[in-house]
Design an enzyme around this catalytic site. Sequence first.
Site, PDB file in Angstrom:
ATOM      1  N   TYR A 145       0.942  -1.559   0.459  1.00 57.01           N
ATOM      2  CA  TYR A 145       0.187  -0.144   0.519  1.00 57.01           C
ATOM      3  C   TYR A 145       0.401   1.074  -0.364  1.00 57.01           C
ATOM      4  CZ  TYR A 145       0.914   0.949   5.156  1.00 57.01           C
ATOM      5  OH  TYR A 145       1.908   1.265   6.406  1.00 57.01           O
ATOM      6  N   LYS A 166       6.876  -1.992   2.386  1.00 58.27           N
ATOM      7  CA  LYS A 166       5.710  -0.816   2.073  1.00 58.27           C
ATOM      8  C   LYS A 166       3.901  -2.074   2.230  1.00 58.27           C
ATOM      9  CE  LYS A 166       3.341   3.688   3.151  1.00 58.27           C
ATOM     10  NZ  LYS A 166       3.017   3.197   4.486  1.00 58.27           N
ATOM     11  N   GLU A 215      12.407   2.771  14.758  1.00 54.24           N
ATOM     12  CA  GLU A 215      10.712   3.608  13.385  1.00 54.24           C
ATOM     13  C   GLU A 215       9.490   4.169  14.643  1.00 54.24           C
ATOM     14  OE1 GLU A 215       9.725   2.968   9.958  1.00 54.24           O
ATOM     15  OE2 GLU A 215       9.646   0.726  10.424  1.00 54.24           O
ATOM     16  N   LEU A 251      11.538   1.473   7.119  1.00 58.16           N
ATOM     17  CA  LEU A 251      10.699   1.974   5.927  1.00 58.16           C
ATOM     18  C   LEU A 251      11.042   3.074   5.381  1.00 58.16           C
ATOM     19  CD1 LEU A 251       8.319   1.651   4.031  1.00 58.16           C
ATOM     20  CD2 LEU A 251       7.145   3.954   5.132  1.00 58.16           C
TER      21      LEU A 251
END
Length: 320
Positions: free
Chosen positions: A69, A184, A216, A240
Amino acid sequence: MLDLSHVVMNGRPHSPFVELGRENGYIENENLTDSELIMIVYLNGEFLEKENALISVEDRAFLFADGVYEVIRCYGGRPFRLEEHLRRLDESIRAVRIDLSDSRPIGEVAKRLIVENGLTKGDALIYIEITRGSAPRVHIFPPKGTKPTVYVGVVEFHPKHSQMENGISVILVPDIRWTRCDVKVVGLLPNVLMAQRALDEGADDAIFVRDGVAIEGTASNVFGVFGGVVVTHPKTNLTLAGVTRDVVLELCIKLGLPTREAPIMESQLSEAEELFLTSTTMEITPVVEVDGRAVGGGKPGPITRRIQKEFRELVRSSRD
Ligand code: PDD
């Protein structure tokens, strides 16, 4: 290949050049709330009313979280850093070997949805999801020729201004995710669980810690300021590669702020002069408390403020 010439609107052929939208009277009742508005979405070659956009119970994303996504911000109806998001989407598609040769037309689909849904003026989010398609449940890839599911939707977005202004509190949580966090994928259960744990414990968000490193946030990248240097985790398989992260690094160069891409140890967090999270939805959100202890005097720091200001300028110039 996605071919926009074949799109149909609610079962009727529909010109991609017809501009519909709330301001054009397409959605007539201005008093409807967001949830009551008739939203138009794109699913597998068709522009449809959201409630008519249905996917199979055998969709691979439903069965296996077998999909990827993207989330893209629109300011004043303009997608921000669209090319970068579409490039990352392509990388995700290739990483998980979904058989979609050309995802570029998705950008045009998204722009059209902004118009169709009358979101050309304010803040909006584009959500794109591509799955391996629908097929009887076996773990291996479905038969050749199974069409990927392609979904694009847009929603009005309400940024959390007070969090960006005053900062947030976070808790540190174990990084229980897989080791391809650079892709992702829609399988976000660890992120969901940890974001909820933060809320349950009275904090605003959580930062994943793996092997003593603050990796993160649950849906954001982490930055710290140490001795005046702006530090963030390098782009590896464990994080990411945030589009906002890249923008912030660019802005630091512009502002003459020294930067370093290096792991931030959990033990260093208490020494951070400033800490902030970055993402498409959070933009640049200061972190003022970690596990109940104040960071950087418990308020957003001057470097964070300068970057926020520069970010706002960039957004302003990109919507002109
Ligand atoms: N998430 N890290 C993770 C785990 C994320 O989910 C996100 C964004 C980021 C920041 O990436 P970007 O700056 O490109 O938005 C980092 C989106 C917003 C989401 O899942 O809703």
